[in-house]
Motif scaffolding. Structure first.
Motif, PDB file in Angstrom:
ATOM      1  N   ASN A  87       8.804   0.647  12.133  1.00 56.09           N
ATOM      2  CA  ASN A  87       9.246   2.012  12.409  1.00 56.09           C
ATOM      3  C   ASN A  87       7.845   2.897  12.444  1.00 56.09           C
ATOM      4  O   ASN A  87       8.265   4.083  12.036  1.00 56.09           O
ATOM      5  CB  ASN A  87      10.363   2.293  11.496  1.00 56.09           C
ATOM      6  N   MET A  88       6.826   2.517  12.512  1.00 59.53           N
ATOM      7  CA  MET A  88       5.596   3.041  12.165  1.00 59.53           C
ATOM      8  C   MET A  88       4.757   2.783  13.314  1.00 59.53           C
ATOM      9  O   MET A  88       4.752   1.672  13.929  1.00 59.53           O
ATOM     10  CB  MET A  88       4.875   2.503  10.705  1.00 59.53           C
ATOM     11  N   THR A  89       3.586   3.538  13.627  1.00 60.42           N
ATOM     12  CA  THR A  89       2.740   3.410  14.546  1.00 60.42           C
ATOM     13  C   THR A  89       1.292   3.610  13.903  1.00 60.42           C
ATOM     14  O   THR A  89       1.288   4.703  13.294  1.00 60.42           O
ATOM     15  CB  THR A  89       2.771   4.437  15.747  1.00 60.42           C
ATOM     16  N   PHE A  90       0.507   2.791  13.948  1.00 56.60           N
ATOM     17  CA  PHE A  90      -0.987   2.552  13.313  1.00 56.60           C
ATOM     18  C   PHE A  90      -1.715   3.808  14.083  1.00 56.60           C
ATOM     19  O   PHE A  90      -1.398   4.201  15.505  1.00 56.60           O
ATOM     20  CB  PHE A  90      -1.611   1.210  13.664  1.00 56.60           C
ATOM     21  N   THR A  91      -2.422   4.877  13.542  1.00 57.12           N
ATOM     22  CA  THR A  91      -2.975   5.835  14.178  1.00 57.12           C
ATOM     23  C   THR A  91      -4.576   5.616  14.400  1.00 57.12           C
ATOM     24  O   THR A  91      -5.134   6.534  15.077  1.00 57.12           O
ATOM     25  CB  THR A  91      -3.219   7.064  12.952  1.00 57.12           C
ATOM     26  N   GLY A  92      -5.095   4.302  14.004  1.00 59.90           N
ATOM     27  CA  GLY A  92      -6.292   4.061  14.227  1.00 59.90           C
ATOM     28  C   GLY A  92      -7.204   4.527  13.074  1.00 59.90           C
ATOM     29  O   GLY A  92      -8.462   4.119  13.291  1.00 59.90           O
ATOM     30  N   GLU A  93      -6.676   5.159  12.178  1.00 59.92           N
ATOM     31  CA  GLU A  93      -7.609   5.615  10.973  1.00 59.92           C
ATOM     32  C   GLU A  93      -7.509   4.431   9.629  1.00 59.92           C
ATOM     33  O   GLU A  93      -6.254   3.874   9.415  1.00 59.92           O
ATOM     34  CB  GLU A  93      -7.043   6.961  10.339  1.00 59.92           C
ATOM     35  N   VAL A  94      -8.462   3.926   9.306  1.00 54.89           N
ATOM     36  CA  VAL A  94      -8.502   2.761   8.547  1.00 54.89           C
ATOM     37  C   VAL A  94      -9.749   2.686   7.567  1.00 54.89           C
ATOM     38  O   VAL A  94     -10.713   3.283   7.745  1.00 54.89           O
ATOM     39  CB  VAL A  94      -8.557   1.352   9.370  1.00 54.89           C
ATOM     40  N   PHE A  95      -9.506   2.290   6.248  1.00 54.15           N
ATOM     41  CA  PHE A  95     -10.551   2.259   5.454  1.00 54.15           C
ATOM     42  C   PHE A  95     -10.417   0.908   4.505  1.00 54.15           C
ATOM     43  O   PHE A  95      -9.516   0.325   4.255  1.00 54.15           O
ATOM     44  CB  PHE A  95     -10.344   3.404   4.255  1.00 54.15           C
ATOM     45  N   PRO A  96     -11.756   0.171   4.500  1.00 55.97           N
ATOM     46  CA  PRO A  96     -13.096   0.483   5.239  1.00 55.97           C
ATOM     47  C   PRO A  96     -12.764   0.094   6.585  1.00 55.97           C
ATOM     48  O   PRO A  96     -11.870  -0.616   7.149  1.00 55.97           O
ATOM     49  CB  PRO A  96     -13.896  -0.504   4.459  1.00 55.97           C
ATOM     50  N   THR A  97     -13.869   0.513   7.139  1.00 56.19           N
ATOM     51  CA  THR A  97     -13.668   0.611   8.901  1.00 56.19           C
ATOM     52  C   THR A  97     -13.791  -0.722   9.455  1.00 56.19           C
ATOM     53  O   THR A  97     -13.750  -1.234  10.609  1.00 56.19           O
ATOM     54  CB  THR A  97     -14.705   1.546   9.601  1.00 56.19           C
TER      55      THR A  97
END
Length: 154
Positions: A87-97
C-alpha cells in the motif's frame, strides 16, 4: 495489521548475512530495530520525523532499519533488505544512496531500474519497486548501521 507491522514482519524475515558468521550465529549477533516515521517539512524547509503507525493517503513515511552488531567481532559482507509494502510507493529517496532496487524481490540492480520497451531502454516507474537492498561491507563489533527509504501512502 498496520503497514508498520506488515513491513516489520517482512524485514525480520529478509536479513541475510555472509562472511564470518553462519546463519545460526548471525541471528544472535545482529539486532535490528525498525521505525516508521511521518516526514514533515516546516515552512523554512526543515524536515522532522514523527512516529506513525497509520497514515492517510499521500503521507510520506520513512522506514529506517538500524542494525546493531551485538558481539565482539566484526561482521563482514552483510546484505540487508527492506521491502516496500503493497500500500506504499517508493519516492526514490534512500539512505545511504548505495541501495539497489528490485521489482520482484529477487533480482537487484543499481537505480534507476531500466527495462527495454520497443527496443529502447526506459526507466521503470518507482511505483513498481518492491524492495531495496544495501550491502554493508563491514559492521564493526558493538557498532550500528542504519538504512532508510521513503514511501508515500497510496
Amino acid at each position: 495489521m498496520t503497514f508498520y507491522t506488515a513491513i516489520r514482519t517482512t524485514v525480520l524475515a529478509t536479513i541475510v548475512s555472509a562472511g564470518l558468521l553462519n546463519m545460526a550465529h548471525a541471528n544472535e549477533s545482529l539486532k535490528m530495530e525498525l521505525t516508521a516515521n511521518k516526514v514533515v517539512k516546516n515552512a523554512e524547509g526543515k524536515i522532522s520525523y514523527l512516529p506513525v503507525s497509520t497514515a492517510p493517503a499521500g503521507t510520506i513515511v520513512q522506514y529506517k532499519a538500524t542494525y546493531t552488531n551485538t558481539i565482539n567481532q566484526n561482521i563482514n559482507d552483510l546484505a540487508v533488505t527492506l521491502p516496500i509494502p503493497a500500500n506504499m510507493t517508493f519516492t526514490g529517496e534512500v539512505f545511504p544512496t548505495s541501495a539497489q532496487a528490485s521489482i520482484d524481490g529477487k533480482n537487484y540492480a543499481d537505480m534507476p531500474l531500466m527495462r527495454k520497451v520497443d527496443g529502447k531502454l526506459v526507466k521503470i516507474p518507482l511505483s513498481e519497486y518492491r524492495s531495496l537492498r544495501w550491502n554493508i561491507k563491514l559492521l564493526p563489533a558493538k557498532k550500528s548501521a542504519s538504512v532508510a527509504l521513503n514511501t508515500i501512502v497510496d
